[in-house]
Design a protein around this motif. Structure first.
Motif, PDB file in Angstrom:
ATOM      1  N   TYR A 193       0.829  -1.207   0.000  1.00 22.34           N
ATOM      2  CA  TYR A 193       0.000   0.000   0.000  1.00 22.34           C
ATOM      3  C   TYR A 193       0.864   1.258   0.000  1.00 22.34           C
ATOM      4  N   GLY A 194       0.287   2.327  -0.488  1.00 20.66           N
ATOM      5  CA  GLY A 194       0.971   3.614  -0.555  1.00 20.66           C
ATOM      6  C   GLY A 194       0.216   4.547  -1.476  1.00 20.66           C
ATOM      7  N   ASP A 316       4.498  -1.300   3.096  1.00 21.29           N
ATOM      8  CA  ASP A 316       4.132   0.032   2.609  1.00 21.29           C
ATOM      9  C   ASP A 316       5.245   0.613   1.750  1.00 21.29           C
TER      10      ASP A 316
END
Length: 495
Positions: A193-194, A316
């Motif tokens: 995710y990011g 992340d």
């Protein structure tokens, strides 16, 4: 480019021994009296130590991080922990070393000296042997069963070799390399995710490229959440559920799904993904998913999916730090055939731009300005480019898709209705793609919304147009200059 790899050990971890797990296994045990509670052989020691660790670590984590290890006890009491690669070794050191040392102390009665080492043979032994090729092919020339075709939508540019690695993305990069080397065996599922533009999609494509290179027998499905949803809608309309489920379940060996947040709130799509996830995971198939936030922060996502997305490794990607920004600028300039002085590079690597796309875009823009004016790309021009881009705030909504269409139509001597219409001759198609690209860049509209604005076109058409212009801007100075001029007019309508 900096290569991500082993993080140097800190604290009390000693230098790795050159001995292999086999050599350690043949060495005599520590010279202490044997009893029923203390394993005498090195292999027995590993079994007992892992059993103790299992009392403190859940089965999923144990299978992911501890089972791949080979643990050997030398004659001097030294314990060497062999991992299949640098990434696993670093992870064990940072997360489980204390627990491992405590378990070993309980077994042998005194605090041991622990070393970490990497044995690539562990990774090779863990992989299943490839299926043997048939000795004869009675239908030579016909497609072979088990030999999947090309991966739909795979971008040639998005490989591990072209991914610029730094502290802000090292975990995600290293884990992606490990997944590609051994799909379905470790970090399954993997959730990355990011924010937009930081490299999540690049990593998905890189995984696909790497798996295709060493496991061509595996069927890879690379799709966005929008594609997953639209495929389901089409299957529902045609009653072709079996075909849909065959693609995403029964014949899929590796599922790479981008931007999973877009299925949140879509009950039927979430239901299909739930069953696809279960089918693939239970069969040991690899799942990699990306999103713009943590699983627990996906509003509208079912709890059972949030739980499953958190089962494996959650990694992340943060905005690039100064070192990585400079390397991204340097790489982009090198690809474009530009020689940047260090002072120019420092100006362009401004912290105002927080993702890879913005940093690459600033190089493209500065180079285009230099070509238009016939001047060198010096510090002054770099500062001007940065200052101009700092004043742009597309998210404010001051630029609309209608404004983009009007300007592009006027520039190319067309009518707005033609940009929305069905005609596709070359000049019109190019103008339409530029309009779509600018609208996407300056308004932030989703691909389905753009498709509706441009005459009800499919979102995949919008995606193709954006990627086509991105490619042309990088290699065609005429297109780059045209896009730059139009963008400046839209950003500064009174200038």
């Amino acid at each position: 480019m900096r290569t991500c790899g082993r993080i140097l050990p800190i604290g009390s971890v000693s230098r790795p021994s050159p001995m292999t797990p086999t050599e350690h296994a043949s060495a005599p045990a520590c010279g202490q009296p044997e009893d029923r509670t203390r394993p005498s052989g090195s292999a027995d020691f590993e079994t007992h130590l892992k059993a103790r660790l299992a009392e403190h670590i859940d089965p999923q984590t144990l299978a992911m991080w501890i089972e791949p290890l080979a643990i050997r006890r030398g004659e001097d009491g030294r314990i060497t922990v062999f991992a299949p690669n640098d990434f696993v070794s670093t992870w064990v050191e940072n997360h489980y070393l204390t627990l491992l040392r405590e378990a070993a102390t309980a077994l042998i009665g005194e605090p041991p000296r622990v070393e970490l080492a990497v044995d690539p043979d562990l990774e090779m032994r863990a992989r299943p042997a490839p299926a043997e090729e048939p000795s004869a092919d009675p239908d030579e020339g016909a497609p072979r069963a088990g030999r999947p075709g090309p991966v739909a939508g795979l971008c040639d540019r998005y490989t591990f070799e072209r991914f610029v690695c730094g502290a802000s993305n090292e975990l995600a990069y290293s884990a992606a390399r490990a997944v590609a080397a051994d799909p379905g065996k470790r970090f399954n599922p993997m959730f990355v995710y990011g924010d937009a533009g930081l490299g999540k999609t690049h990593l998905l494509h890189a995984i696909a490229h790497a798996i295709r290179a060493h496991r061509p027998d595996l069927s890879i499905v690379l799709a966005s959440a929008e594609t997953f949803t639209n495929d389901y809608v089409q299957a529902a309309r045609k009653g072709a559920y079996d075909t849909y489920r065959e693609r995403y379940r029964s014949t899929c060996d590796v599922l790479l799904l981008d931007d999973i947040q877009f299925i949140a709130g879509r009950a039927r799509t979430m239901e299909e993904f739930f069953h696809a996830f279960n089918a693939l995971h239970e069969a040991g198939k690899q799942i990699v998913v990306t999103a713009d936030r943590l699983p627990s922060e996906l509003a509208g996502m079912e709890e059972r999916l949030i739980s499953r997305l958190s089962w494996g490794l959650v990694a992340d990607i943060q905005p690039p730090d100064p070192e990585l920004r400079r390397e991204l600028i340097r790489r982009k300039a090198r690809e474009d055939g530009l020689e940047l002085a260090e002072d120019v590079l420092e100006v362009l690597a401004t912290p105002s731009f927080r993702n890879v796309r913005e940093l690459e875009g600033i190089v493209t823009r500065a180079a285009a300005l230099a070509r238009l004016r016939g001047v060198p790309l010096d510090v002054g021009l770099a500062r001007q480019t940065v200052a101009e881009l700092r004043t742009v705030h597309p998210a404010t909504g001051s630029i609309t898709v209608e404004a983009v269409m009007r300007l592009v139509a006027r520039h190319f001597g067309l009518k707005v209705a033609e940009l929305k219409g069905p005609r596709r001759h070359k000049a019109l198609a190019r103008a339409r793609m530029i309009a779509i690209y600018l609208a996407r860049e300056l308004t932030g509209m989703s691909y389905p919304a753009l498709g509706a604005a441009f005459g009800g076109r499919d979102h995949t058409t919008m995606l193709h147009a954006v990627r086509r212009i991105e490619s042309l801007v990088e290699r065609d100075p005429t297109v780059a200059d045209t896009v730059l001029v139009l963008r400046r007019r839209l950003e500064r309508p009174d200038g």
